[in-house]
Design an enzyme around this catalytic site. Structure first.
Site, PDB file in Angstrom:
ATOM      1  N   THR A 339       0.901  -1.142   0.000  1.00  0.00           N
ATOM      2  CA  THR A 339       0.000   0.000   0.000  1.00  0.00           C
ATOM      3  C   THR A 339       0.948   1.201   0.000  1.00  0.00           C
ATOM      4  O   THR A 339       2.145   1.040   0.119  1.00  0.00           O
ATOM      5  CB  THR A 339      -0.873  -0.112   1.260  1.00  0.00           C
ATOM      6  N   ASP A 381      -8.957  -8.932   0.803  1.00  0.00           N
ATOM      7  CA  ASP A 381      -9.156  -8.399   2.155  1.00  0.00           C
ATOM      8  C   ASP A 381     -10.501  -8.810   2.748  1.00  0.00           C
ATOM      9  O   ASP A 381     -10.783  -8.506   3.909  1.00  0.00           O
ATOM     10  CB  ASP A 381      -9.022  -6.871   2.164  1.00  0.00           C
ATOM     11  N   SER A 410     -10.416  -2.872   5.695  1.00  0.00           N
ATOM     12  CA  SER A 410      -9.050  -2.396   5.477  1.00  0.00           C
ATOM     13  C   SER A 410      -8.362  -2.145   6.820  1.00  0.00           C
ATOM     14  O   SER A 410      -9.014  -2.028   7.862  1.00  0.00           O
ATOM     15  CB  SER A 410      -9.097  -1.089   4.684  1.00  0.00           C
ATOM     16  N   SER A 411      -7.045  -2.049   6.767  1.00  0.00           N
ATOM     17  CA  SER A 411      -6.268  -1.618   7.944  1.00  0.00           C
ATOM     18  C   SER A 411      -5.665  -0.233   7.729  1.00  0.00           C
ATOM     19  O   SER A 411      -4.928   0.259   8.598  1.00  0.00           O
ATOM     20  CB  SER A 411      -5.125  -2.598   8.204  1.00  0.00           C
ATOM     21  N   GLY A 432      -0.497  -3.803   5.175  1.00  0.00           N
ATOM     22  CA  GLY A 432      -1.565  -4.727   5.575  1.00  0.00           C
ATOM     23  C   GLY A 432      -1.937  -4.500   7.031  1.00  0.00           C
ATOM     24  O   GLY A 432      -2.017  -3.362   7.503  1.00  0.00           O
TER      25      GLY A 432
HETATM   26  N1  GLY Z   1      -5.001  -3.887   1.412  1.00  0.00           N
HETATM   27  C1  GLY Z   1      -4.484  -3.335   2.577  1.00  0.00           C
HETATM   28  C2  GLY Z   1      -5.511  -2.698   3.445  1.00  0.00           C
HETATM   29  O1  GLY Z   1      -6.467  -2.151   2.944  1.00  0.00           O
HETATM   30  O2  GLY Z   1      -5.401  -2.739   4.641  1.00  0.00           O
END
Ligand code: GLY
Length: 530
Positions: A339, A381, A410-411, A432
């Protein structure tokens, strides 16, 4: 000041600021430029979140998270034998969620941007068309990505020289991406979600067995949301609400930790790591239980972010003994570091924190033929299958299952700190599930340890996510004696590579100067100010 994963993108953001644009304008221009110069995570084929604090102290957020297509269902990651397939979930056309980035940028600009939209996209049209010199980090990452793009000729064509990897300094041109960006420049939202671009996406989905149709694209809308707000030792914490778990879990952890004197324990001491780990363990269990798209699940945000609830959790922490996690001693899947986060503060004090993503590095690895951009694999996710909690560490809880139109959990944790009405810092990270913990530790470094922002960014980080029941520390992060003390408390210690790429900005409280800190773990990242 703009701090992002590439100098090209940071400079384009600063050019917009110098020409009189505000931080939202600069964030949008930076985002498009990252889609050109940081293809591992910068994107128009993915999604993300933007948190804004205005100079008067008011706040807002934009949610342009990808959505499950209308044909999605909770059993869609099963193969023909009814078995869960990691390939379908993470590496297939079915892994692609309906992209949100362009809708989010358009909506943010319509709401809070200034002036003409086209001037925010035009520099990236040029950059894609004329090309740019490949940076060392990009050359390395393209080499890794090319091997994984083999099934997709359009991807190989976009990111190699007839199959040969680009070397540092060679010019990467992306003419198809330039044409797509030009449609977005001229037509805004419709330049992506209707007409030629939508037709090309839907055609590639049909060719590869994906689910996204032109209808899915036509109905996609970004959402403006109220940020999560919390407080920590007199600082205001402003972050992203669901469908991100980031802001909720960050505030939950900070509330727990507020009751401990972390500074006197010492940075990365065994006592510090123990208490921070125990806060992480409790908050990440709540993440697995409760967090999901609020349109599809009743997420108890108020309780999870309350001081009373944190006090309850804090009482369960023993000072010298690790709490067991769930008896299932399982490994969660690898956390993709791909990300990207960037931070912007303008001259008037408007602050913007953006984290956006394709999920894995280069997402699904699928470039849309004729359109030149990468599609995400964000459907990964979603939880894989209801009830499936197995030795690979899949979480099978109900709220975050794939349903038509649902946004996957999401994180991402784009976060802004303020104190007594003044902006303090803009913080965020990729990684992540590690994202929330990376942001937490930068915040603790700023507030508890009073570190200058570059030290707060550079400092070694750790990660615990309830399951697996391991404390992961960065290489060289702690000494042997600390590790042993933690093991004696019952913690399972694992040494890992880098964690997070936190590109942050802090405001000098005396001078008001914006201090940009690019994370040195990211070799191409640069802070640019004027
Ligand atoms: N794909 C990473 C997140 O949205 O946390």
């Amino acid at each position: 000041m703009v701090v992002s994963a590439t100098e090209y993108a940071s400079r384009i953001g600063v050019d917009v600021l110098q020409a009189g644009g505000n931080a939202v304008d600069a964030a949008i221009a930076t985002g498009f430029a990252l889609a050109v110069t940081h293809p591992a995570a910068g994107n128009i084929g993915g999604g993300g979140f933007m948190v804004i604090r205005f100079p008067d102290g008011s706040v807002t957020a934009f949610d342009y998270r990808e959505k499950a297509p209308l044909a999605a269902n909770p059993r869609m990651f099963l193969d023909e034998d009814g078995e869960y397939s990691s390939r379908i979930h993470h590496n297939s056309h079915k892994a692609v969620g309906v992209p949100g980035t362009v809708a989010g940028f358009v909506k943010a600009h319509e709401s809070y941007g200034t002036g003409d939209w086209s001037r925010l996209v035009e520099p990236s049209v040029r950059l894609a068309r004329d090309g740019f010199a490949v940076m060392p980090g990009l050359a390395r990452s393209l080499q890794y990505a090319l091997a994984r793009m083999e099934p997709y000729p359009a991807s190989i064509a976009a990111f190699s020289k007839d199959g040969e990897p680009y070397q540092v300094g060679e010019i990467l041109r992306q003419p198809e991406l330039a044409s797509t960006l030009e449609r977005i420049m001229l037509q805004g939202h419709d330049g992506f979600y209707k007409g030629e671009t939508a037709r090309l996406i839907a055609a590639e989905m049909q060719r590869g067995g994906g689910l996204i149709t032109e209808e899915d694209l036509a109905i996609y809308r970004a959402r403006e949301r109220t940020p999560i707000t919390g407080s920590y030792r007199g600082y205001d914490v402003i972050s992203m609400p669901p469908p991100s778990s980031g802001g909720t879990i960050l505030v939950e952890m900070l509330n727990i930790l507020e009751g401990f004197d972390l500074a006197s324990m010492g940075h990365n001491s065994s006592a510090y790591i123990h208490h921070v780990t125990e806060a992480m363990r409790r908050a990440y269990l709540d993440r697995a239980r409760f967090l999901a798209d609020p349109a599809y699940a009743d997420v108890p945000v108020e309780r999870l972010t309350s001081k009373d609830y944190a006090a309850e959790l804090r009482r369960s922490i023993e000072p010298h003994r690790a709490t067991p996690s769930n008896p299932l001693d399982i490994e969660l899947p690898h956390e993709s570091p791909h990300t990207t986060h960037y931070s912007v503060v303008d001259a008037a004090g408007m602050a913007v924190a953006v984290t956006y993503t394709l999920e894995a590095g280069y997402g699904s690895k699928i470039v849309v033929p004729g359109a030149g951009f990468l599609l995400n694999n964000e459907m990964g996710d979603f939880n894989p299958q209801q009830g499936l909690t197995d030795s690979l560490g899949h979480i099978g809880s109900e709220p975050n299952l794939a349903r038509p139109g649902q946004r996957m959990l999401s994180s991402m944790t784009p976060t802004i700190l303020a104190k007594e009405g003044e902006l303090v810092a803009v913080v965020g990270s990729p990684g992540g599930r590690t994202i929330i913990n990376s942001v937490l530790q930068v915040v603790l470094n700023i507030i508890d340890f009073e570190m200058p922002i570059q030290d707060a960014v550079n400092a070694s980080r750790l990660h615990h996510a309830w399951l697996p029941n391991t404390v992961r520390v960065e290489q060289g992060g702690i000494d042997e004696a600390t590790k042993q003390a933690l093991q004696e408390m019952g913690h399972r210690m694992i040494v890992r590579g880098r964690q997070g790429l936190t590109h942050c900005i802090m405001i000098d409280p005396l001078t008001g100067e914006r201090i940009g800190a690019a994370d040195p773990r990211d070799t191409d990242a640069v802070a640019v100010g004027y």
